[in-house]
Structure formats: C-alpha cells, structure tokens
Motif scaffolding. Sequence first.
Motif, mmCIF file in Angstrom:
data_model
loop_
_atom_site.group_PDB
_atom_site.id
_atom_site.type_symbol
_atom_site.label_atom_id
_atom_site.label_comp_id
_atom_site.label_asym_id
_atom_site.label_seq_id
_atom_site.Cartn_x
_atom_site.Cartn_y
_atom_site.Cartn_z
ATOM 1 N N ASP A 91 -34.578 -8.844 -42.387
ATOM 2 C CA ASP A 91 -33.968 -8.015 -41.349
ATOM 3 C C ASP A 91 -32.458 -7.914 -41.504
ATOM 4 O OD1 ASP A 91 -36.527 -7.613 -40.407
ATOM 5 O OD2 ASP A 91 -36.310 -8.971 -38.689
ATOM 6 N N GLN A 92 -31.819 -8.990 -41.966
ATOM 7 C CA GLN A 92 -30.381 -8.925 -42.223
ATOM 8 C C GLN A 92 -30.076 -7.961 -43.360
ATOM 9 O OE1 GLN A 92 -28.314 -12.712 -42.611
ATOM 10 N NE2 GLN A 92 -29.546 -13.578 -40.937
ATOM 11 N N TRP A 93 -30.893 -7.996 -44.420
ATOM 12 C CA TRP A 93 -30.680 -7.080 -45.546
ATOM 13 C C TRP A 93 -30.794 -5.636 -45.069
ATOM 14 C CZ3 TRP A 93 -32.132 -3.024 -48.413
ATOM 15 C CH2 TRP A 93 -31.616 -2.911 -49.703
ATOM 16 N N LEU A 94 -31.829 -5.353 -44.297
ATOM 17 C CA LEU A 94 -32.044 -3.989 -43.814
ATOM 18 C C LEU A 94 -30.933 -3.548 -42.867
ATOM 19 C CD1 LEU A 94 -35.891 -4.235 -43.262
ATOM 20 C CD2 LEU A 94 -34.733 -2.806 -44.978
ATOM 21 N N ALA A 95 -30.504 -4.429 -41.967
ATOM 22 C CA ALA A 95 -29.429 -4.086 -41.028
ATOM 23 C C ALA A 95 -28.114 -3.867 -41.761
ATOM 24 C CB ALA A 95 -29.284 -5.184 -39.970
ATOM 25 N N CYS A 96 -27.862 -4.689 -42.771
ATOM 26 C CA CYS A 96 -26.641 -4.533 -43.559
ATOM 27 C C CYS A 96 -26.653 -3.198 -44.297
ATOM 28 C CB CYS A 96 -26.519 -5.711 -44.521
ATOM 29 S SG CYS A 96 -24.929 -5.823 -45.374
ATOM 30 N N MET A 97 -27.792 -2.850 -44.884
ATOM 31 C CA MET A 97 -27.890 -1.575 -45.593
ATOM 32 C C MET A 97 -27.794 -0.402 -44.625
ATOM 33 S SD MET A 97 -27.928 0.072 -48.390
ATOM 34 C CE MET A 97 -28.293 -1.084 -49.705
ATOM 35 N N ASP A 108 -28.457 11.522 -41.768
ATOM 36 C CA ASP A 108 -29.379 10.730 -40.949
ATOM 37 C C ASP A 108 -30.807 10.757 -41.477
ATOM 38 O OD1 ASP A 108 -27.327 9.975 -39.254
ATOM 39 O OD2 ASP A 108 -27.812 11.463 -37.714
ATOM 40 N N ALA A 109 -31.283 11.936 -41.853
ATOM 41 C CA ALA A 109 -32.658 12.044 -42.368
ATOM 42 C C ALA A 109 -32.802 11.282 -43.686
ATOM 43 C CB ALA A 109 -33.048 13.510 -42.544
ATOM 44 N N LEU A 110 -31.797 11.356 -44.541
ATOM 45 C CA LEU A 110 -31.823 10.624 -45.799
ATOM 46 C C LEU A 110 -31.783 9.118 -45.540
ATOM 47 C CD1 LEU A 110 -31.752 10.424 -48.872
ATOM 48 C CD2 LEU A 110 -29.266 10.797 -48.750
ATOM 49 N N SER A 111 -30.933 8.688 -44.624
ATOM 50 C CA SER A 111 -30.846 7.265 -44.281
ATOM 51 C C SER A 111 -32.180 6.747 -43.770
ATOM 52 C CB SER A 111 -29.764 7.026 -43.224
ATOM 53 O OG SER A 111 -28.489 7.299 -43.748
ATOM 54 N N GLU A 112 -32.822 7.521 -42.933
ATOM 55 C CA GLU A 112 -34.128 7.120 -42.399
ATOM 56 C C GLU A 112 -35.158 7.006 -43.518
ATOM 57 O OE1 GLU A 112 -37.426 8.957 -39.381
ATOM 58 O OE2 GLU A 112 -35.311 9.151 -38.806
ATOM 59 N N ARG A 113 -35.155 7.976 -44.401
ATOM 60 C CA ARG A 113 -36.077 7.956 -45.544
ATOM 61 C C ARG A 113 -35.833 6.741 -46.435
ATOM 62 N NH1 ARG A 113 -36.380 12.919 -49.903
ATOM 63 N NH2 ARG A 113 -37.779 11.909 -51.388
ATOM 64 N N LEU A 114 -34.566 6.458 -46.703
ATOM 65 C CA LEU A 114 -34.221 5.302 -47.525
ATOM 66 C C LEU A 114 -34.623 3.998 -46.838
ATOM 67 C CD1 LEU A 114 -30.724 6.411 -48.841
ATOM 68 C CD2 LEU A 114 -32.789 6.078 -50.218
ATOM 69 N N LEU A 115 -34.343 3.891 -45.546
ATOM 70 C CA LEU A 115 -34.681 2.661 -44.833
ATOM 71 C C LEU A 115 -36.186 2.405 -44.805
ATOM 72 C CD1 LEU A 115 -32.237 2.299 -41.813
ATOM 73 C CD2 LEU A 115 -32.530 0.784 -43.777
ATOM 74 N N TYR A 119 -37.553 -0.888 -46.368
ATOM 75 C CA TYR A 119 -38.350 -1.818 -45.562
ATOM 76 C C TYR A 119 -39.593 -2.265 -46.333
ATOM 77 C CZ TYR A 119 -41.378 -3.895 -42.152
ATOM 78 O OH TYR A 119 -42.211 -4.776 -41.514
ATOM 79 N N GLN A 120 -40.278 -1.316 -46.959
ATOM 80 C CA GLN A 120 -41.486 -1.656 -47.721
ATOM 81 C C GLN A 120 -41.173 -2.686 -48.798
ATOM 82 O OE1 GLN A 120 -44.536 -0.593 -46.826
ATOM 83 N NE2 GLN A 120 -43.521 0.463 -45.160
ATOM 84 N N THR A 121 -40.096 -2.464 -49.522
ATOM 85 C CA THR A 121 -39.716 -3.388 -50.590
ATOM 86 C C THR A 121 -39.248 -4.718 -50.018
ATOM 87 O OG1 THR A 121 -39.123 -1.550 -52.026
ATOM 88 C CG2 THR A 121 -38.233 -3.710 -52.611
ATOM 89 N N ALA A 122 -38.400 -4.679 -49.011
ATOM 90 C CA ALA A 122 -37.863 -5.910 -48.421
ATOM 91 C C ALA A 122 -38.978 -6.764 -47.829
ATOM 92 C CB ALA A 122 -36.816 -5.574 -47.357
ATOM 93 N N ASP A 123 -39.944 -6.134 -47.207
ATOM 94 C CA ASP A 123 -41.043 -6.891 -46.633
ATOM 95 C C ASP A 123 -41.909 -7.505 -47.730
ATOM 96 O OD1 ASP A 123 -42.258 -7.731 -44.106
ATOM 97 O OD2 ASP A 123 -44.000 -6.599 -44.822
ATOM 98 N N TRP A 124 -42.101 -6.775 -48.813
ATOM 99 C CA TRP A 124 -42.881 -7.266 -49.950
ATOM 100 C C TRP A 124 -42.194 -8.455 -50.629
ATOM 101 C CZ3 TRP A 124 -41.878 -6.401 -55.389
ATOM 102 C CH2 TRP A 124 -42.933 -6.770 -56.214
ATOM 103 N N MET A 125 -40.875 -8.530 -50.517
ATOM 104 C CA MET A 125 -40.102 -9.601 -51.151
ATOM 105 C C MET A 125 -40.200 -10.916 -50.379
ATOM 106 S SD MET A 125 -38.668 -8.148 -53.733
ATOM 107 C CE MET A 125 -37.139 -8.892 -54.151
#
Length: 130
Positions: A91-97, A108-115, A119-125
């Motif tokens: 969650d810290q990684w995602l919030a920082c990004m 905004d739409a690009l940021s949402e798409r990237l997040l 999230y999928q990758t960060a959760d898998w890690m």
Amino acid sequence: MTQEPTTLFNLIGGAAPLRALVDRFYDLMELEPTFAELRALHPTTLDGSRDKLYWFLTGWSGGPDLYIERFGHPRLRARHLPYPIGLSVRDQWLACMASAMQDCALDDALSERLLESFYQTADWMRNREG
C-alpha cells in the motif's frame, strides 16, 4: 505517414516524463515519513533503484526493453522474495506512486489505468500477510 502505436510509454509522454515520474516516486519515498517502511527496504542510496525501476517501466509500458537488455527477464517476484512485502509495504508503494503521478500531472484516466496495473503487480509481489 506512419503513426506511433498507442502504448502506455507514449501516453506517459516517452522517456523524459517517465524518468521524471520515477524520480518523483523515489524523492517522495525519501521525503515522506508515511513511506518509511517502504524506504527501509531499499539501499542507502537510491540511484540504482531509480535506474532499475525506470528501465523496467520503460519496457513494461511499451518502450525500449532497457531492463531486459541489461539483466534478462525481470523475474520480479523472485528478485523481491528476500524483502518482506506485506500489505502495508504494498500500500505504501501504491500510495507513493499515486502521489508521484499526481505531482507529475499525469492524466487522471491514465493514472487510474496505471494504478490498476500496478496494484495487480504489487499484490502479486506480496510474500507476507501483514
């Protein structure tokens, strides 16, 4: 007239804006106490981490495969297994990004798409529960 393919790399604006995003991400990680647990998992100097994330995201987003050219397949999970990554670090990684994307004025739409992808990758890690 040929048109460049629509990749995340191109939507971000190419190399310079992506590098600025990565640099802002690591600047925030160093500056903000809310990211202290995440920061503690990194080396004292972040220069190598900055380069590796930039190289990885460049290829991941559809730009040149800079990371693969240097290191081969990313093997993200295997490379991160030595580090305790639980929900709070994810969650810290995602919030920082997310903060870095906002500071770099990504659409905004690009940021949402990237997040969503991050999230999928960060959760898998994750390799810890907490």
